[in-house]
Design a protein around this motif. Structure first.
Motif, mmCIF file in Angstrom:
data_model
loop_
_atom_site.group_PDB
_atom_site.id
_atom_site.type_symbol
_atom_site.label_atom_id
_atom_site.label_comp_id
_atom_site.label_asym_id
_atom_site.label_seq_id
_atom_site.Cartn_x
_atom_site.Cartn_y
_atom_site.Cartn_z
ATOM 1 N N ARG A 1 11.544 2.199 14.571
ATOM 2 C CA ARG A 1 10.619 1.444 13.732
ATOM 3 C C ARG A 1 10.867 1.763 12.257
ATOM 4 O O ARG A 1 10.859 0.880 11.396
ATOM 5 C CB ARG A 1 9.187 1.816 14.132
ATOM 6 N N ASN A 2 11.137 3.024 11.971
ATOM 7 C CA ASN A 2 11.411 3.425 10.598
ATOM 8 C C ASN A 2 12.805 3.002 10.146
ATOM 9 O O ASN A 2 13.047 2.834 8.950
ATOM 10 C CB ASN A 2 11.257 4.938 10.451
ATOM 11 N N ALA A 3 13.722 2.858 11.093
ATOM 12 C CA ALA A 3 15.077 2.425 10.747
ATOM 13 C C ALA A 3 15.054 1.031 10.131
ATOM 14 O O ALA A 3 15.832 0.728 9.221
ATOM 15 C CB ALA A 3 15.973 2.446 11.979
ATOM 16 N N GLU B 1 7.107 7.798 5.448
ATOM 17 C CA GLU B 1 6.507 6.530 5.840
ATOM 18 C C GLU B 1 5.560 5.970 4.788
ATOM 19 O O GLU B 1 5.430 4.754 4.645
ATOM 20 C CB GLU B 1 5.785 6.700 7.182
ATOM 21 N N ILE B 2 4.888 6.851 4.038
ATOM 22 C CA ILE B 2 3.995 6.368 2.986
ATOM 23 C C ILE B 2 4.805 5.640 1.910
ATOM 24 O O ILE B 2 4.479 4.521 1.505
ATOM 25 C CB ILE B 2 3.204 7.528 2.351
ATOM 26 N N ALA B 3 5.869 6.286 1.443
ATOM 27 C CA ALA B 3 6.723 5.643 0.439
ATOM 28 C C ALA B 3 7.413 4.419 1.025
ATOM 29 O O ALA B 3 7.565 3.398 0.342
ATOM 30 C CB ALA B 3 7.758 6.643 -0.084
ATOM 31 N N SER C 1 8.279 -1.263 0.895
ATOM 32 C CA SER C 1 8.622 -2.411 1.744
ATOM 33 C C SER C 1 7.457 -3.363 1.966
ATOM 34 O O SER C 1 7.643 -4.553 2.173
ATOM 35 C CB SER C 1 9.121 -1.925 3.112
ATOM 36 N N GLY C 2 6.228 -2.814 1.974
ATOM 37 C CA GLY C 2 5.055 -3.628 2.250
ATOM 38 C C GLY C 2 4.889 -3.991 3.707
ATOM 39 O O GLY C 2 4.112 -4.887 4.041
ATOM 40 N N HIS C 3 5.600 -3.264 4.618
ATOM 41 C CA HIS C 3 5.596 -3.671 6.026
ATOM 42 C C HIS C 3 5.148 -2.610 7.019
ATOM 43 O O HIS C 3 4.824 -2.924 8.143
ATOM 44 C CB HIS C 3 7.001 -4.138 6.439
ATOM 45 N N LEU C 4 5.153 -1.353 6.636
ATOM 46 C CA LEU C 4 4.976 -0.273 7.602
ATOM 47 C C LEU C 4 3.544 0.257 7.614
ATOM 48 O O LEU C 4 2.912 0.409 6.571
ATOM 49 C CB LEU C 4 5.935 0.878 7.257
ATOM 50 N N THR C 5 3.021 0.532 8.805
ATOM 51 C CA THR C 5 1.754 1.240 8.953
ATOM 52 C C THR C 5 2.080 2.705 9.249
ATOM 53 O O THR C 5 2.512 3.041 10.351
ATOM 54 C CB THR C 5 0.908 0.662 10.096
#
Length: 361
Positions: free
Chosen positions: A341-343, A264-266, A271-275
Motif C-alpha cells: 500500500r505504501n509502495a 506515512e504522515i508525510a 500525495s493526498g491519498h494515504l490514510t
C-alpha cells in the motif's frame, strides 16, 4: 515500409544502445543472469537490445525459446515493495536482478512477478513454461564488484547523512569540506572521506573549472535509499510508542519540538491519498520527554501495536522549514515499510517530486 534512412537510423540507435549497455554494470548483471540461467537449467538464453519507441530502449530476453521484455535492477532485494508495484502492472515483464535472497524471491513469486538473477535463482510462470529456482547464494563476483570498496565508505551511517544533504542541495557538493561539515553536523574527516568515496564510485566528478559535480544523481539517490533502509534508519530509531489519541499526528505546529513528520504522515501530505496507520516523527532526542508528556505517549500495552514511531532527526533544523520531512525521506520510509500500500504512495512521490529533480541537476 521503413525508408532506408529510417532503417539505417534505427540500426545506428540500437548499436549505440548496445554499446552503452555493454559497458555498464546493468549489462554485466544481465549477461551474468543469462549465464546463470543456462547453467542451472541447461536451456538456451540470450539478450538483445530493442527500441520500444523513438526515445525508449529496452531488452529482449530469450529463455528456452520464450521471449520476455526485460528490466535490470540493482539492489533488487531491498526494493521489493517498489518493484512489486511497478512490475505487477506488467505481468509479462522479466525482472533481471543482481541478487534475490530466498525471502525476496518468495515475495516476488507470490505476486506472480517473473525474475532471474546472477546466482541462478529464477521464477518463470507461463502456461507451457514454468521454472522455479530459489535459495542459491549470491555470486561472489557481484558481491565483490557491485560497488568499489572505496565507494562503500560513503554509505556508512555518517556518510549517508552527508549524502542526504548533497542530494537535497546539489550545490553543496561544491562547498568547502568545512562548510559541508557545518551544514551536516558531521566531522571534517568524514566529509572528506565521503567526497573521495563518491568520486571513486563514479557518482561525483571533479571538474577542472567548476569544481565538484554530482554526475549520477538518480543512481546516487537510489543508492542512498538502500543505505538508509539498511544502515541509517535502524540507528535512528528512538522507540515505538502508543498514544490513546492520534488526532495530533500530522499537525504542522509539531515543529515547536524541532520535529518533522516522515513516513506515512508525510506520504499522505505529499500525495493526498494515504490514510496513515503509523505516525513517524523525526525528533531531536533531547526533546523526547517533552513530547511524550505533551501527547501522553507510552510503551504499547501487551497485544497492542505501536501507532507512533519516533526517529532521531539527522538534519539541521531550520526555523522556516515546514514540519514535513523532504519527499525523498518520506519515499525511503515508505519503501522501507515493506507495505505494498505504501509502495503505491512511494511511486506517486517519485513521479511528483523526485524523478525530475534527480534525473539531472
Amino acid at each position: 515500409m521503413l525508408s532506408n534512412f529510417y532503417r539505417r537510423t534505427l540500426l545506428i540507435d540500437i548499436a549505440d544502445y548496445w554499446t552503452t549497455m555493454a559497458t555498464s554494470l546493468e549489462w554485466e548483471i544481465a549477461e551474468a543472469a543469462i549465464a546463470a540461467f543456462q547453467r542451472e537449467t541447461g536451456l538456451s538464453a540470450s539478450l538483445s537490445a530493442v527500441l520500444n519507441g523513438p526515445q525508449e530502449e529496452g531488452l529482449n530476453v530469450e529463455l528456452g525459446g520464450q521471449h520476455f521484455p526485460g528490466e535490470v535492477k540493482r539492489w533488487a532485494a531491498h526494493l521489493i515493495p517498489a518493484l512489486s508495484y511497478h512490475l505487477a502492472g506488467n505481468p509479462g515483464r522479466l525482472l533481471i536482478a543482481d541478487y534475490l535472497n530466498a525471502s525476496a524471491a518468495k515475495k516476488l513469486q507470490t505476486q506472480g512477478i517473473q525474475f532471474i538473477d546472477t546466482a541462478g535463482n529464477a521464477f518463470i510462470d507461463r502456461p507451457d513454461f514454468k521454472i522455479l529456482i530459489r535459495g542459491n547464494s549470491r555470486s561472489a563476483i557481484f558481491a565483490r564488484e557491485e560497488e568499489p570498496h572505496a565507494a562503500q565508505r560513503a554509505f556508512q551511517r555518517q556518510g549517508l547523512i552527508v549524502v542526504y544533504h548533497l542530494l537535497l542541495v546539489p550545490d553543496l557538493v561544491n562547498a568547502s569540506v568545512r562548510a559541508i561539515a557545518e551544514r551536516t553536523g558531521v566531522s571534517h574527516g568524514t566529509v572528506a572521506n565521503v567526497l573521495k568515496a563518491l568520486e571513486a564510485g563514479g557518482l561525483v566528478a571533479s571538474m577542472s573549472r567548476s569544481g565538484r559535480k554530482v554526475i549520477e544523481p538518480r543512481k546516487l539517490m537510489e543508492r542512498w535509499v538502500v543505505g538508509y533502509c539498511e544502515k541509517l534508519a535502524p540507528k535512528l530509531l528512538i522507540g515505538e510508542f502508543y498514544g490513546e489519541t492520534t488526532d495530533w499526528c500530522g499537525e504542522r505546529d509539531i515543529d515547536r519540538f524541532a520535529a518533522a513528520w516522515g513516513g506515512e504522515i508525510a506520504g499522505a501530505f505529499f500525495s493526498g491519498h494515504l490514510t496513515p496507520q503509523v505516525a513517524t516523527l523525526f525528533l531531536p532526542r533531547e526533546n523526547l520527554p517533552q513530547l511524550m508528556q505533551q501527547y501522553r505517549l507510552r510503551k504499547p500495552p501487551a497485544g497492542v501495536e505501536a501507532n507512533v514511531r519516533i526517529m532521531e532527526r539527522f538534519w539541521r533544523a531550520d526555523d522556516e522549514e515546514p514540519a514535513m520531512a523532504h519527499p525523498l525521506l518520506a519515499y525511503a520510509d515508505l519503501i522501507r515499510s515493506g507495505d505494498p500500500r505504501n509502495a503505491e504512495i512511494a511511486r506517486i512521490l517519485d513521479e511528483r517530486y523526485l524523478a525530475d529533480h534527480f534525473s539531472a541537476y
